[in-house]
Enzyme design. Structure first.
Site, PDB file in Angstrom:
ATOM      1  N   GLY A  99       0.841  -1.206   0.000  1.00  0.00           N
ATOM      2  CA  GLY A  99       0.000   0.000   0.000  1.00  0.00           C
ATOM      3  C   GLY A  99       0.865   1.240   0.000  1.00  0.00           C
ATOM      4  O   GLY A  99       2.095   1.174   0.164  1.00  0.00           O
ATOM      5  N   SER A 101       2.569   4.847   1.020  1.00  0.00           N
ATOM      6  CA  SER A 101       3.184   5.350   2.247  1.00  0.00           C
ATOM      7  C   SER A 101       2.087   6.007   3.089  1.00  0.00           C
ATOM      8  O   SER A 101       1.250   6.750   2.562  1.00  0.00           O
ATOM      9  CB  SER A 101       4.253   6.389   1.868  1.00  0.00           C
ATOM     10  N   GLY A 102       2.048   5.667   4.364  1.00  0.00           N
ATOM     11  CA  GLY A 102       1.039   6.239   5.253  1.00  0.00           C
ATOM     12  C   GLY A 102      -0.270   5.478   5.276  1.00  0.00           C
ATOM     13  O   GLY A 102      -1.218   5.879   5.964  1.00  0.00           O
ATOM     14  N   SER A 106       2.936  -0.602   8.339  1.00  0.00           N
ATOM     15  CA  SER A 106       3.788  -0.941   9.491  1.00  0.00           C
ATOM     16  C   SER A 106       2.942  -1.103  10.749  1.00  0.00           C
ATOM     17  O   SER A 106       3.189  -2.013  11.560  1.00  0.00           O
ATOM     18  CB  SER A 106       4.827   0.158   9.742  1.00  0.00           C
ATOM     19  N   SER A 173       5.930  -1.832  -2.161  1.00  0.00           N
ATOM     20  CA  SER A 173       5.928  -2.795  -3.291  1.00  0.00           C
ATOM     21  C   SER A 173       4.927  -2.364  -4.366  1.00  0.00           C
ATOM     22  O   SER A 173       3.903  -3.031  -4.559  1.00  0.00           O
ATOM     23  CB  SER A 173       5.666  -4.220  -2.799  1.00  0.00           C
TER      24      SER A 173
HETATM   25  N1  PPS Z   1      10.485   8.122  -3.266  1.00  0.00           N
HETATM   26  C1  PPS Z   1       9.901   7.429  -2.297  1.00  0.00           C
HETATM   27  N2  PPS Z   1       8.747   6.744  -2.531  1.00  0.00           N
HETATM   28  C2  PPS Z   1       8.171   6.049  -1.553  1.00  0.00           C
HETATM   29  N3  PPS Z   1       8.644   5.953  -0.282  1.00  0.00           N
HETATM   30  C3  PPS Z   1       9.785   6.611  -0.003  1.00  0.00           C
HETATM   31  C4  PPS Z   1      10.446   7.372  -0.976  1.00  0.00           C
HETATM   32  N4  PPS Z   1      11.551   7.915  -0.417  1.00  0.00           N
HETATM   33  C5  PPS Z   1      11.579   7.516   0.870  1.00  0.00           C
HETATM   34  N5  PPS Z   1      10.519   6.729   1.120  1.00  0.00           N
HETATM   35  C6  PPS Z   1      10.326   6.057   2.414  1.00  0.00           C
HETATM   36  O1  PPS Z   1      10.656   4.712   2.180  1.00  0.00           O
HETATM   37  C7  PPS Z   1       9.646   3.853   2.621  1.00  0.00           C
HETATM   38  C8  PPS Z   1       9.269   2.843   1.536  1.00  0.00           C
HETATM   39  O2  PPS Z   1      10.201   1.839   1.455  1.00  0.00           O
HETATM   40  P1  PPS Z   1       9.793   0.479   0.753  1.00  0.00           P
HETATM   41  O3  PPS Z   1      10.999  -0.387   0.820  1.00  0.00           O
HETATM   42  O4  PPS Z   1       8.560  -0.040   1.371  1.00  0.00           O
HETATM   43  O5  PPS Z   1       9.510   0.942  -0.748  1.00  0.00           O
HETATM   44  S1  PPS Z   1       9.381   0.022  -2.059  1.00  0.00           S
HETATM   45  O6  PPS Z   1       8.588  -1.154  -1.685  1.00  0.00           O
HETATM   46  O7  PPS Z   1      10.719  -0.351  -2.487  1.00  0.00           O
HETATM   47  O8  PPS Z   1       8.705   0.855  -3.055  1.00  0.00           O
HETATM   48  C9  PPS Z   1       8.437   4.677   2.894  1.00  0.00           C
HETATM   49  O9  PPS Z   1       7.955   4.157   4.129  1.00  0.00           O
HETATM   50  P2  PPS Z   1       6.404   3.973   4.445  1.00  0.00           P
HETATM   51  O10 PPS Z   1       5.885   5.367   4.640  1.00  0.00           O
HETATM   52  O11 PPS Z   1       6.406   3.177   5.713  1.00  0.00           O
HETATM   53  O12 PPS Z   1       5.735   3.257   3.321  1.00  0.00           O
HETATM   54  C10 PPS Z   1       8.932   6.106   2.968  1.00  0.00           C
HETATM   55  O13 PPS Z   1       9.061   6.490   4.307  1.00  0.00           O
HETATM   56  N1  ADP Z   2      -6.047   1.960  11.209  1.00  0.00           N
HETATM   57  C1  ADP Z   2      -5.571   3.174  11.370  1.00  0.00           C
HETATM   58  N2  ADP Z   2      -6.404   4.186  11.690  1.00  0.00           N
HETATM   59  C2  ADP Z   2      -5.937   5.431  11.852  1.00  0.00           C
HETATM   60  N3  ADP Z   2      -4.638   5.798  11.732  1.00  0.00           N
HETATM   61  C3  ADP Z   2      -3.776   4.822  11.413  1.00  0.00           C
HETATM   62  C4  ADP Z   2      -4.186   3.478  11.216  1.00  0.00           C
HETATM   63  N4  ADP Z   2      -3.112   2.752  10.899  1.00  0.00           N
HETATM   64  C5  ADP Z   2      -2.078   3.596  10.914  1.00  0.00           C
HETATM   65  N5  ADP Z   2      -2.461   4.828  11.210  1.00  0.00           N
HETATM   66  C6  ADP Z   2      -1.600   6.015  11.311  1.00  0.00           C
HETATM   67  O1  ADP Z   2      -1.221   6.351   9.993  1.00  0.00           O
HETATM   68  C7  ADP Z   2       0.123   6.736   9.949  1.00  0.00           C
HETATM   69  C8  ADP Z   2       0.889   5.878   8.958  1.00  0.00           C
HETATM   70  O2  ADP Z   2       0.932   4.566   9.451  1.00  0.00           O
HETATM   71  P1  ADP Z   2       2.135   3.615   9.077  1.00  0.00           P
HETATM   72  O3  ADP Z   2       1.859   2.303   9.698  1.00  0.00           O
HETATM   73  O4  ADP Z   2       3.437   4.259   9.395  1.00  0.00           O
HETATM   74  O5  ADP Z   2       1.946   3.528   7.490  1.00  0.00           O
HETATM   75  P2  ADP Z   2       2.940   2.948   6.394  1.00  0.00           P
HETATM   76  O6  ADP Z   2       3.802   1.911   7.040  1.00  0.00           O
HETATM   77  O7  ADP Z   2       2.036   2.374   5.354  1.00  0.00           O
HETATM   78  O8  ADP Z   2       3.706   4.130   5.897  1.00  0.00           O
HETATM   79  C9  ADP Z   2       0.648   6.661  11.365  1.00  0.00           C
HETATM   80  O9  ADP Z   2       0.614   7.931  11.932  1.00  0.00           O
HETATM   81  C10 ADP Z   2      -0.314   5.739  12.065  1.00  0.00           C
HETATM   82  O10 ADP Z   2      -0.454   6.025  13.430  1.00  0.00           O
END
Ligand code: PPS
Ligand code: ADP
Length: 269
Positions: A99, A101-102, A106, A173
């Protein structure tokens, strides 16, 4: 020439021709021999998965070539996946959370890990951010690097599953093909794709790391969902939705995954 441990280290037939290969690849281990007991032989390189050959009346097992690894031979151990699953009272599998980012990958991964732990089940989380601190710290975010990131994590996840562990991989991914490649590494059913179906505007409003803000300001380029693609899964086993007005807590989402695992029989042997 390498002499590893005691006993004989012998060269197969046609030694002169294989000398260069020996220098390049070192040694291969012939089944039945252990280090230090005279079971090492140097062998000529053969093409991928040739039929077993007989040299000097001895059956030589199949050796194969994978990528740049030549003359390699699978070594089976006498404790196998079934034994480990029996020990752990669970079935090894990979839960692949994908999914934006955000989207909560995690958070749900950790909630699931905690919930399994409370039930006496062993899980391990491979989180994109974390794996990029070590194993994959040489990779960036261009498509090729993301593909390699996913490939490595897919292979590691496969090892965890083989260990009998419930491996939770949480990575953006973004490409279907890379996720499908990981799926193909596992036996049917053992790769469980979980799609965090959270709209971009919700993810962006969360923005816990401030990365969307930077991406909108063009201080980060190639950011998934902004100026880099995310390919929505077409055959995810589980879809976890987080739409506006729909407030499922991370614990609720983890419970949905626990129910799935229970239903599919992964929490018993
Ligand atoms: N350009 C760009 N695009 C997306 N995400 C970015 C980028 N640069 C840094 N980050 C940070 O890296 C986290 C994603 O790493 P991943 O290994 O999950 O990415 S991937 O699966 O290889 O696409 C991702 O973490 P999550 O927010 O937990 O998804 C970001 O914090
Ligand atoms: N089910 C949920 N409902 C509301 N907020 C959430 C939920 N899951 C995660 N969050 C919040 O969303 C933000 C991103 O979550 P995170 O797990 O770091 O996402 P990702 O790993 O996809 O980047 C964090 O601030 C987290 O506390």
């Amino acid at each position: 020439m390498i002499a590893w441990g005691k006993g004989s280290v012998s060269l197969c037939a046609a030694a002169p021709e294989i000398q260069p290969a020996v220098k390049r690849v070192g040694y291969v281990k012939v089944a039945g021999g252990d280090f230090g007991r005279g079971g090492l032989r140097f062998m000529a390189p053969v093409k991928s998965m040739e039929a077993p050959r007989t040299v000097a009346e001895k059956k030589i097992p199949e050796v194969s070539t994978h990528g740049n690894s030549t003359n390699i031979l699978w070594h089976d151990c006498n404790v196998n996946k079934t034994d480990r699953q029996q020990l752990l009272q669970q079935k090894g599998c990979v839960i692949w959370i994908t999914g934006l980012s955000g989207s909560g990958k995690s958070t749900v991964a950790c909630a699931l890990s905690r919930s399994l732990y409370a039930r006496g089940k062993l899980a391990y989380v491979l989180d994109g951010d974390n794996v990029r601190h070590g194993l994959n710290s040489d990779l960036g975010f261009i498509a090729e690097d993301r593909a390699e990131n996913i490939r490595r994590v897919g292979e590691v996840a496969k090892l965890f599953a083989d260990a009998g562990v419930i491996c939770i991989a949480s990575l953006i991914s973004p490409y279907r093909r890379d996720r499908d490649t990981c799926r193909s590494l596992l036996p049917e059913g053992d790769f469980i794709e979980v799609f965090m179906d959270v709209p971009l505007d919700v993810c962006e409003s969360r923005d816990p790391k401030g990365l969307y803000k930077l991406a909108r300001a063009k201080k980060i380029t190639g950011f998934t969902g902004i100026d880099d693609p995310y390919e929505v899964p077409l055959k995810a086993e589980v879809v976890l939705q987080q739409k506006v007005g729909l407030r499922e807590s991370p614990a609720d989402l983890a419970e949905a995954l626990i129910s799935f695992l229970e239903e599919k029989g992964y929490l018993v042997v």
